[in-house]
Write an enzyme that holds these catalytic residues in place. Sequence first.
Site, PDB file in Angstrom:
ATOM      1  N   ASP A 197       0.638  -1.333  -0.096  1.00 37.30           N
ATOM      2  CA  ASP A 197      -0.107   0.388   0.055  1.00 37.30           C
ATOM      3  C   ASP A 197       1.094   0.937  -0.217  1.00 37.30           C
ATOM      4  O   ASP A 197       2.133   1.416   0.292  1.00 37.30           O
ATOM      5  CB  ASP A 197      -0.478  -0.267   1.850  1.00 37.30           C
ATOM      6  CG  ASP A 197      -2.078  -1.064   1.234  1.00 37.30           C
ATOM      7  OD1 ASP A 197      -2.533  -1.984   0.175  1.00 37.30           O
ATOM      8  OD2 ASP A 197      -1.495  -1.666   2.628  1.00 37.30           O
TER       9      ASP A 197
HETATM   10  N1  URA Z   1      -1.047  -6.192   4.174  1.00 42.82           N
HETATM   11  C1  URA Z   1      -1.259  -4.553   3.193  1.00 42.82           C
HETATM   12  O1  URA Z   1      -2.976  -4.788   4.537  1.00 42.82           O
HETATM   13  N2  URA Z   1      -0.731  -3.909   2.953  1.00 42.82           N
HETATM   14  C2  URA Z   1       0.347  -4.302   2.425  1.00 42.82           C
HETATM   15  O2  URA Z   1       0.834  -3.143   2.061  1.00 42.82           O
HETATM   16  C3  URA Z   1       0.852  -5.439   2.393  1.00 42.82           C
HETATM   17  C4  URA Z   1       0.297  -6.032   3.041  1.00 42.82           C
END
Ligand code: URA
Length: 237
Positions: free
Chosen positions: A106
């Site tokens: 993310d």
């Molecule tokens: N899980 C998440 O919620 N976000 C990420 O960036 C990676 C794994």
Amino acid sequence: MPLMRLDKYLSECTALSRSRLREIIKNGSVCVDGVPVTAPEQKLDSDAAHVSLDGKPVRYEKFCYYMLNKPSGLLSATDDKKQKTVIDLFPAELRKKNLFPVGRLDKDTTGLLIITNDGEFAHRVISPKSEIVKTYRACTESPVDDADVEAFRQGIVLADGTQCLPAGVEKLPDGSCLVRVMEGKYHQVKRMLASRGKPVTELKRLSIGALELDKSLLPGQFRQLTEKELCSVNKKK
Ligand code: URA
């Protein structure tokens, strides 16, 4: 035997433009298997040929693999009209190799991201069938407890009813936790912890298989993976 034009071969191994390389080749600065070659269109076997430029060997590698310490605020994408992506961290001569991130973190997630141009490798790393464990450190609004550990072990059901594979969560002495998952559903770790009433406030990926983030890399820095590190991606820690 992958045959390739000499000027294309050199443009993939160096930062020089195709037109500049054509001049250099015509000047006689390039040897193939020890013999000077002055024809840019000369074909060579990119797996077997020994090419040198001004006496220095130039190695052709079809695929490249980098470890990036992803900073917060960048998209895990190759390009975006409005926002900066992780690929924007790479200089132009590397960007021309069609690099992309292996899976997505993310925008606000930090840590280990592999950047490559090897699609099959990326597919293998991402696929839950490969059973490659991705380890994250998560800070949550309140610490995880034994019931959370058991729920992760059983396989979390997300708020929308999605069933996750069994995973691991472990409380750390500072109140944060380690989460180990083999799949990469959208916002997976955040949604798993949220489903337990433990919203995530910070998330960092520490490892993929036995490949650990190099602690000497500052956020935004990257380096090539060694041969050994590349193999460690498929291994258990
Ligand atoms: N899980 C998440 O919620 N976000 C990420 O960036 C990676 C794994």
